[in-house]
Design an enzyme around this catalytic site. Structure first.
Site: not given
Length: 661
Positions: A250, A253, A333
């Site tokens: 997760d 970035e 998300d």
């Protein structure tokens, strides 16, 4: 020296462009648009353009980029490079462009077979008892399941964040025993890990003491090989050594500067503040490459640790070449509303056309309700109790059944099938119907996955892959091919309920479907035959997502099973859709090792000769441990309409067999 660079284009008037990754806008054909290429939640970058004129452009830059085909001109601009470096990739077919892209950037390893089963996830399962009880409930209800997911806070306490890669001994007192129980239930476990660590946890302290953190003192330096090795050591000792099966990487970035506030900032402002935040800690020339290196470390180290488990890495970012590290990118998300679902179709197609083969999303969306933050923007305050959300969820799962990874996930409301009703109710029964269909199609899906690895194929295909000669397909952004045979047409508008369980009246239970020219098409549900090159109004009640199979297709369909490794004595059905010559390469191997790289796999070529009305099953090529030497086959020849079906049972022993009909 470092420069801004610009690659300028002059396009043909009718030329369509695809690619650049998965973004938020729902744009398919990029002509007349612009796109900002930086990594962010709900933005995953791949600097590859593919043109219907038969070529691709691969931009060799890791910096922030901008694409423009608008009043400002037609170009790609890079923020920081020593020179403009790009590759022109000739096809002319899209499959050849993808093959050449992977020649440049790396082949895609084969994911384990169980990856293509159903994945149950939510935010979050809190204990090992809860994880196991959910699997048992699926088994008791005889709803297929292969993978369950442990989202964040597997670790001790609430503040160590995902960089602490270990199990809380109170909630997961014996993780090795937990994994044994999960495996005895014929399921697998994926665990969420993060590149960010803080609050002086053991993993954080080790990275800090060795000097392997970036300037924010929380994110490990994935550009440093030794730091990647330490990250793996921590993940292996704390999680993988207990027998876990897959990674959820997760927040890859990993810098966000606009994930707050009530108002979503303007695109240009988001570009500026997010890239400026990342530039505080990363070389501006490599701002888009973090997830590529993070994935590299995980893949290479797991391969060095064991060859008995294929690497699976679900990650929120992407970049050119990341496919060679066994990654599946998901779209971030997203929020639960019909517009978001509609946009996701084009977003996934633009990811996969770049040569990145595996993409997915949160079925039902991550955020379901509406709260103060701009991103918490779902339409359903009552979650799965809202009949409007149940309808949306069913349509989303129908679509998800035809994605490379079939995965439910999100917050605000539970996601297990029985939360949407009980047997005999339309929402429950339809969800089960499509999960079971996914499993029946596994021989087809896993064969296509084999082609992805061995032939550089693309599983999820914008229509221009197969119908580049039909310009009417260029802007169809809500239909796609799933493998060579299935035309998938998700339903993206409500027909039964609005938010708040408000019943809708007078809406036709249909959706428009364009059937590409150059072939005939069969309705998968009725076997009705249609000519191509026309738009039809397809039946689309709650139980039905319009699904068409092109003439000449050979589709292997397996028996109903509860998990991908289940053995069945029922025959493998071979469905042949008449109207053209066709072929299908049936692929199989042992499912979850790297022995296939040494040649341990088997293929069988199936050929339909339409004029001769015969099916040719060629000699089996290859072998693998545990392979059945003979197969029971049920051959089903479809010629339009339920009454026009011919069937034969045979036993195939690996030698060429010709069956006349």
């Amino acid at each position: 020296m470092a420069y801004h660079t610009k690659l300028e284009f002059v396009w043909d008037k009718e030329e369509a462009l695809y690619g650049l990754g998965s973004h938020e806008e729902g744009v398919l054909n990029l002509r007349g648009t612009h796109q900002y290429l930086y990594q962010q939640n709900m933005k995953a970058v791949v600097p590859v353009l593919v043109s219907t004129n038969g070529y691709g452009i691969v931009v060799d830059s890791y910096s922030t980029m901008k694409f423009h085909d608008d009043i400002h001109g037609s170009y790609i601009w890079t923020d920081m490079d020593s020179e403009m470096d790009y590759y022109f990739v000739y096809g002319p077919g899209f499959d050849q462009i993808v093959k050449n892209y992977r020649y440049l950037t790396g082949k895609a390893p084969l994911l384990p077979k169980w990856t293509f089963g159903y994945v149950q996830s939510k935010e979050r399962y809190k204990t090992q008892e809860e994880l196991i009880s959910v699997i048992k409930e699926y088994r008791q209800r005889q709803i297929p399941l292969d993978l369950i997911v442990l989202d964040w806070r597997s670790w001790t306490g609430g503040d160590l964040w995902g960089g602490q890669k270990s199990f809380d001994p109170e909630r997961f007192p014996n993780p090795t025993e937990m994994m044994e129980k999960i495996h005895k239930l014929n399921a697998k476990l994926m665990v969420s890990i993060w590149p960010i660590m803080n609050n002086e946890g053991p993993n954080h302290l080790e990275m800090k003491q060795k000097g392997y953190l970036l300037g924010n003192k929380a994110t490990y330096d994935a550009f440093n090989e030794e730091a990647r090795n330490i990250y793996w050591k921590q993940a292996n000792e704390g999680i993988f050594s207990h027998g876990t099966d897959a990674w959820w990487c997760d927040c890859t970035e990993p810098f966000e500067a606009d994930w707050f506030g009530e108002i979503k900032l303007e695109p240009e402002e988001r570009l500026f503040i997010n890239t400026q935040e990342a530039k505080k800690y990363l070389d501006p020339g490599y701002i888009n490459a973090y997830s590529l290196l993070h994935s590299k470390g995980l893949y290479e180290n797991q391969r060095q640790t064991t060859e008995r488990k294929r690497v699976v890495n679900l990650t929120r970012s992407s970049f050119a070449g990341q496919q060679k590290y066994s990654t599946i990118t998901w779209s971030g998300d997203i929020a639960a509303n019909w517009e978001t679902m509609r946009n996701q179709i084009a977003d996934g197609l633009n990811m996969c056309v770049t040569g990145i083969p595996y993409w997915t999303l949160d079925i039902g969306a991550f955020f379901v309700s509406n709260r103060d933050q701009w991103f918490w923007d779902g339409d359903y305050q009552e979650g799965c109790e809202d009949l409007g959300y149940r309808e949306l969820y069913v349509r989303w799962l129908q679509y998800g059944a035809f994605l490379p990874m079939f995965r439910s996930h999100g917050t605000d409301t539970p996601r297990e099938v029985w939360r949407f009703g009980e047997p005999g109710t339309p929402f429950y029964d339809t969800l089960v119907k499509y999960i079971k269909l996914r499993y029946r199609l596994l021989p087809y899906i896993y064969s296509v996955a084999g082609w992805v690895t061995h032939q550089d194929y693309t599983m999820m295909r914008t229509l221009a892959f197969d119908f580049r000669n039909d310009p009417n397909t260029y802007n169809v952004n809500d239909q796609y091919m799933f493998g060579p045979s299935f035309l998938v047409n998700p339903v993206t508008d409500p027909m039964y309920y609005e938010s708040g369980s408000v019943e809708i009246e007078g809406v036709a239970k249909k959706r428009s479907v364009y059937l590409p020219a150059g072939t005939e098409w069969y309705d998968f549900w009725t076997n009705q035959r249609h000519r191509g090159g026309q738009t039809i109004e397809a039946h689309a009640d709650l139980e039905t997502m319009p699904l068409y199979v092109r003439a000449g297709s050979i589709v292997p369909i397996g028996p109903t099973i509860q998990y991908t490794a289940e053995e069945s004595n029922d025959p493998l059905e071979i469905h042949v859709f008449k109207g053209k010559d066709g072929s299908f390469l049936l692929y199989d191997d042992e499912g979850d090792t790297y022995e296939y790289e040494k040649g341990a796999y088997a293929t069988i070529t199936l050929r339909w000769e339409d004029q001769n009305n015969c099916l040719v099953i060629e000699d089996r090529q290859g072998t693998y441990p545990g392979m059945k030497m003979s197969m029971k086959l049920l051959l089903i020849i479809i010629d339009g309409g339920k009454e026009n079906v011919d069937q034969k049972n045979i036993t195939y022993n690996g030698e060429q067999t010709i069956i006349d009909f």
